[in-house]
Design a protein around this motif. Structure first.
Motif, mmCIF file in Angstrom:
data_model
loop_
_atom_site.group_PDB
_atom_site.id
_atom_site.type_symbol
_atom_site.label_atom_id
_atom_site.label_comp_id
_atom_site.label_asym_id
_atom_site.label_seq_id
_atom_site.Cartn_x
_atom_site.Cartn_y
_atom_site.Cartn_z
ATOM 1 N N LYS A 158 -13.596 -5.088 -1.643
ATOM 2 C CA LYS A 158 -13.208 -6.172 -2.566
ATOM 3 C C LYS A 158 -11.616 -6.644 -2.143
ATOM 4 O O LYS A 158 -11.292 -7.691 -2.217
ATOM 5 C CB LYS A 158 -13.048 -5.696 -4.137
ATOM 6 C CG LYS A 158 -14.541 -5.236 -4.459
ATOM 7 C CD LYS A 158 -14.443 -4.793 -5.950
ATOM 8 C CE LYS A 158 -13.602 -3.514 -6.119
ATOM 9 N NZ LYS A 158 -14.186 -2.269 -5.520
ATOM 10 N N SER A 159 -10.743 -5.582 -2.144
ATOM 11 C CA SER A 159 -9.324 -6.126 -2.078
ATOM 12 C C SER A 159 -9.183 -6.562 -0.382
ATOM 13 O O SER A 159 -8.303 -7.595 -0.271
ATOM 14 C CB SER A 159 -8.359 -4.777 -2.027
ATOM 15 O OG SER A 159 -8.323 -4.140 -3.372
ATOM 16 N N THR A 160 -9.949 -6.048 0.369
ATOM 17 C CA THR A 160 -9.858 -6.554 1.667
ATOM 18 C C THR A 160 -10.255 -8.001 1.919
ATOM 19 O O THR A 160 -9.666 -8.775 2.321
ATOM 20 C CB THR A 160 -10.988 -5.870 2.638
ATOM 21 O OG1 THR A 160 -10.373 -4.270 2.614
ATOM 22 C CG2 THR A 160 -10.672 -6.173 4.009
ATOM 23 N N ARG A 201 0.799 -1.264 -0.136
ATOM 24 C CA ARG A 201 0.004 -0.077 0.031
ATOM 25 C C ARG A 201 0.814 1.285 0.007
ATOM 26 O O ARG A 201 0.355 2.399 -0.289
ATOM 27 C CB ARG A 201 -1.040 0.097 1.322
ATOM 28 C CG ARG A 201 -2.238 -0.661 1.089
ATOM 29 C CD ARG A 201 -2.817 -0.660 2.441
ATOM 30 N NE ARG A 201 -3.540 0.598 2.702
ATOM 31 C CZ ARG A 201 -4.634 0.788 2.374
ATOM 32 N NH1 ARG A 201 -5.561 -0.021 2.063
ATOM 33 N NH2 ARG A 201 -5.111 1.847 2.737
ATOM 34 N N SER A 237 -15.775 1.349 -5.367
ATOM 35 C CA SER A 237 -14.598 1.824 -4.670
ATOM 36 C C SER A 237 -14.753 1.961 -3.088
ATOM 37 O O SER A 237 -15.802 2.349 -2.859
ATOM 38 C CB SER A 237 -13.873 2.760 -5.330
ATOM 39 O OG SER A 237 -12.695 3.237 -4.465
ATOM 40 N N GLY A 238 -13.769 1.044 -2.484
ATOM 41 C CA GLY A 238 -14.139 1.017 -1.128
ATOM 42 C C GLY A 238 -14.922 0.140 -0.421
ATOM 43 O O GLY A 238 -15.315 0.099 0.678
HETATM 44 N N1 LIG Z 1 -4.829 -0.456 5.622
HETATM 45 C C1 LIG Z 1 -6.086 0.231 5.870
HETATM 46 N N2 LIG Z 1 -6.367 1.200 6.901
HETATM 47 C C2 LIG Z 1 -7.622 1.829 7.017
HETATM 48 N N3 LIG Z 1 -8.515 1.780 6.279
HETATM 49 C C3 LIG Z 1 -8.219 0.729 5.180
HETATM 50 C C4 LIG Z 1 -7.125 0.014 4.968
HETATM 51 N N4 LIG Z 1 -7.131 -0.438 4.076
HETATM 52 C C5 LIG Z 1 -8.578 -0.525 3.307
HETATM 53 N N5 LIG Z 1 -9.357 0.272 4.063
HETATM 54 C C6 LIG Z 1 -10.532 0.858 4.036
HETATM 55 O O1 LIG Z 1 -11.277 -0.423 4.005
HETATM 56 C C7 LIG Z 1 -12.320 -0.017 3.076
HETATM 57 C C8 LIG Z 1 -12.375 -1.212 1.946
HETATM 58 O O2 LIG Z 1 -11.004 -0.900 1.058
HETATM 59 P P1 LIG Z 1 -10.757 -1.975 0.171
HETATM 60 O O3 LIG Z 1 -9.477 -1.727 -0.267
HETATM 61 O O4 LIG Z 1 -11.010 -3.248 0.515
HETATM 62 O O5 LIG Z 1 -11.655 -1.437 -1.199
HETATM 63 P P2 LIG Z 1 -11.897 -1.918 -2.560
HETATM 64 O O6 LIG Z 1 -13.267 -2.262 -2.704
HETATM 65 O O7 LIG Z 1 -10.651 -2.764 -3.001
HETATM 66 O O8 LIG Z 1 -11.901 -0.549 -3.211
HETATM 67 P P3 LIG Z 1 -11.019 -0.164 -4.659
HETATM 68 O O9 LIG Z 1 -11.936 -0.487 -5.863
HETATM 69 O O10 LIG Z 1 -10.893 1.426 -4.504
HETATM 70 O O11 LIG Z 1 -9.704 -0.891 -4.758
HETATM 71 C C9 LIG Z 1 -12.329 1.338 2.582
HETATM 72 O O12 LIG Z 1 -13.035 2.238 3.189
HETATM 73 C C10 LIG Z 1 -10.815 1.626 2.784
HETATM 74 O O13 LIG Z 1 -10.621 2.910 2.850
#
Ligand SMILES: Nc1ncnc2c1ncn2[C@@H]1O[C@H](COP(=O)(O)OP(=O)(O)OP(=O)(O)O)[C@@H](O)[C@H]1O
Ligand SMILES: [Mg+2]
Lengths: 375, 250
Positions: B62-64, A373, B58-59
């Motif tokens: 998904k990545s989580t 990240r 976004s957010g």
């Molecule tokens: N290391 C972190 N610290 C704090 N908040 C986080 C962290 N990683 C993710 N988040 C928050 O968790 C939520 C989900 O994030 P995630 O990255 O899983 O979203 P995403 O669906 O992959 O989005 P994107 O399409 O933008 O990649 C978001 O609100 C993000 O801001």
């Protein structure tokens, strides 16, 4: 592809960055090596000077670190000669003078008796030897003559008095080349030290016999309470000027080392920070921490070895230049002892390894997601 | 599977007979000391040879979710079973990732100082192969992704599409059980995207590879057999495609 080739390729394919790191480390190391080397060369040169003269024991006033007058009386001369096993005794007065108009601040002026074996042995390359009957005359070391632009027949001012240059000599020791010789009586008169000498150079019949040398030293010391008879190498290590030079060199090199170490640390920390993503990638695809750490440490080791080589080469260059400057060439030799290079290499490797240990550990300990990240 | 409080109806696929390769149960993941709930009570099963797309704003988490499934991260609550074994009981997640999972990232994450063939060998250092075998295998993998003519190019000397194909070859290095891709075509133009998607299709069809792919693109989702939709950290839809628009499969 072997594991080893990963850090190698990383360094070779980032030429500029690697070169800058090596340069930084090399400069720090060159400073350390040349400073320590010069100070040790100073000492070695002294020792060699006495060895070449065939001096086995040096007799001087003992202990008196704070005593103003460190001289001895010439009356000791016959007493020394009377000791069994003593072959020859040569008393001399040593003085340090400056010629600021020529940027010369530490010229060793040797006052020798007209019949001194040291005088007869001098390798005269121009003019002639100093004779016992000469008055207000002197011989110049080759380097000093060059530095002050004096030729045979010229007058040179010593303690505001004109002295005629009768000859120029060459010696394998830098101090002597940068110094001058006048008759003992002249120097005694100039320095108000009539009947005094700085010390006696004693040569003995069987210098190889340690027990014999020790006995003679004891007998000499028994002559008068304040006398000290030492092997030249021991004495040189005790000489305040040599000690001061060594201490200065070590302090300076310690500073150089700290700066070098901080530079190295900075480089390693930066290179790990810069590549947090790469580290994250490696960890994400399953490299364990220890493997990532090994990669970073290996790269640091390659860098330090290269830095050490660069530093060693630069140190040789620096010393060569220093020993050819008029200001310093009277007392700086141009060689560095191999041991100093070894020390330098060990230092570079230690600094490189420990300097990168923390960043390596930090980088490898980041969670892969955290690392990916960043930036 | 139930998500209490989820308004949207969840359409479930019919359960195939084979046991799930991956089963996630009631996953919860928060960030910033619990201030951000990225994932809330998510349960999901993936079966061997399945091709799953994950979509959502976004957010939405998904990545989580993908990071949890790939053992890059641990959930605050819930459990993930891989081939029946709980990941929380796994002593060494590094070696689990190295052996069982292949990751593909949006920004490729190739090592810039290594050539294509060298990059592909990186995961193999955690495996049993010797240097010659590693090089041979890397060559084979690059052939699979149609890059046999780019073996000794540095990433900088490759097009972005080629870079992503090198990354896919790298993901396959240790014969993983599953490929996880986080927006693999997010940085690619449509030509390169199609090329990567064709490659996924081929891996899925010819090697029965299990694929979980995060995407914003409907084109990508259309290639998958199933699309999981996330919103605010919850699964709001899990849709099985009734037909595959991919002409090569008809
Ligand atoms: N290391 C972190 N610290 C704090 N908040 C986080 C962290 N990683 C993710 N988040 C928050 O968790 C939520 C989900 O994030 P995630 O990255 O899983 O979203 P995403 O669906 O992959 O989005 P994107 O399409 O933008 O990649 C978001 O609100 C993000 O801001
Ligand atoms: Mg994401």
């Amino acid at each position: 592809m072997s594991f080893f080739s990963i850090p190698l390729k990383s360094l070779l394919r980032r030429r500029t960055r690697s070169a800058l790191t090596i340069l930084g480390l090399g400069i720090a190391l060159a400073a350390v090596i040349s400073l320590v080397g010069i100070s040790q060369g100073f000492e070695r040169s002294f020792v060699r000077m006495y060895q070449r003269r065939g001096v086995d024991l040096l007799v001087q006033r003992s202990g008196g670190g704070n005593r103003k007058d460190k001289t001895l009386s010439v009356k000791l001369d016959p007493k020394l000669r009377a000791i069994k096993g003593v072959r020859d005794v040569d008393g001399g007065l040593m003085d340090m003078i400056a010629m600021p108009e020529f940027d010369q601040f530490a010229i060793i002026l040797n006052g020798l008796p007209g019949n001194s074996p040291e005088l007869t042995r001098a390798n005269v390359i121009d003019g002639r030897r100093l004779e016992p009957t000469d008055e207000r005359s002197l011989m110049l070391g080759k380097v000093l003559a060059l530095n002050i632009g004096a030729k045979v027949g010229d007058d040179v001012k010593i303690y505001e008095q004109p002295y005629k240059v009768v000859g120029i000599y060459e010696s394998p020791t830098v101090f002597e080349n940068g110094g001058a010789i006048i008759l003992l009586e002249d120097l005694q008169r100039l320095t108000d030290l009539n009947g005094k000498v700085t010390g006696f150079a004693v040569s003995i019949d069987h210098p190889g016999n340690e027990a014999e040398v020790a006995r003679i030293a004891r007998e000499i010391q028994a002559l008068e309470p304040h006398l000290e008879a030492m092997r030249p190498d021991k004495l040189v290590a005790e000489v305040q000027e040599v000690k001061a030079a060594k201490a200065t060199a070590w302090i300076t090199s310690a500073i150089a080392l700290v700066i070098g170490a901080i530079g190295m640390l900075n480089t390693m920390v930066m290179s790990v920070f810069e590549r947090t993503r790469e580290i994250g990638t490696l960890r994400a695809i399953g490299w364990r921490k220890s493997r990532v750490m090994r990669l970073i440490l290996l790269e640091a080791t390659f860098l330090s070895i290269s830095g050490a080589v660069a530093g060693a080469i630069a140190a040789v260059g620096i010393t060569k230049i220093m020993s050819s400057l008029p200001l310093t060439n009277g007392y700086i030799g141009s060689e560095i002892a191999p041991a100093v290079f070894v020390q330098g290499f060990v230092i570079a490797l230690l600094v490189g390894f420990f300097g990168s240990l923390y960043p390596a550990w930090w980088g490898a300990s980041l969670s892969p997601i955290e690392a990916l990240r960043r930036k | 599977m139930s998500s209490p409080g989820t308004a949207t109806a969840v359409e479930r696929r019919t359960q195939p007979a084979a046991p799930a390769i991956l089963r996630a149960v009631n996953l919860r993941r928060t960030y910033a000391d619990g201030q951000v709930t990225a994932l809330n009570d998510v349960s999901l099963e993936v079966h061997p040879g399945e091709y799953v797309a994950i979509m959502g704003r976004s957010g939405s988490g998904k990545s989580t979710l993908l990071n949890l499934l790939g053992a890059l991260d641990r959930p605050d609550q819930g459990e993930i079973y891989f081939e029946g074994e709980a990941l929380s009981k796994q002593r060494n997640l590094d070696s689990f990732r190295a052996q069982r999972i292949g990751f593909v990232f949006q920004s490729f994450y190739l090592l810039p100082t290594l050539t294509a063939i060298e990059n592909v060998q990186i995961p193999m250092f955690e495996g049993p192969l010797n240097p010659t075998q590693r090089a041979d295998r890397a060559r084979e993998l690059l052939k699979i992704v149609n890059l046999e003519h780019r073996l000794n190019h540095l990433p900088m000397e490759l097009s972005v599409g080629e870079r992503q194909r090198v990354a896919i070859a790298r993901a396959l290095a240790n014969e993983p059980a599953m490929l996880l891709a986080d927006e693999p075509t997010g940085n690619l133009d449509s030509t390169n995207e199609a090329e990567v998607l064709d490659l996924f299709d081929r891996l899925h069809r010819e090697r029965n590879m299990t694929l979980v792919v995060i995407t914003h693109s409907q084109d990508v989702a259309d290639r998958a057999e199933r699309t999981v939709h996330l919103r605010d950290g919850r699964i709001v839809a899990d849709v099985v495609a009734h037909h595959t628009p991919n002409s090569s499969r008809s």
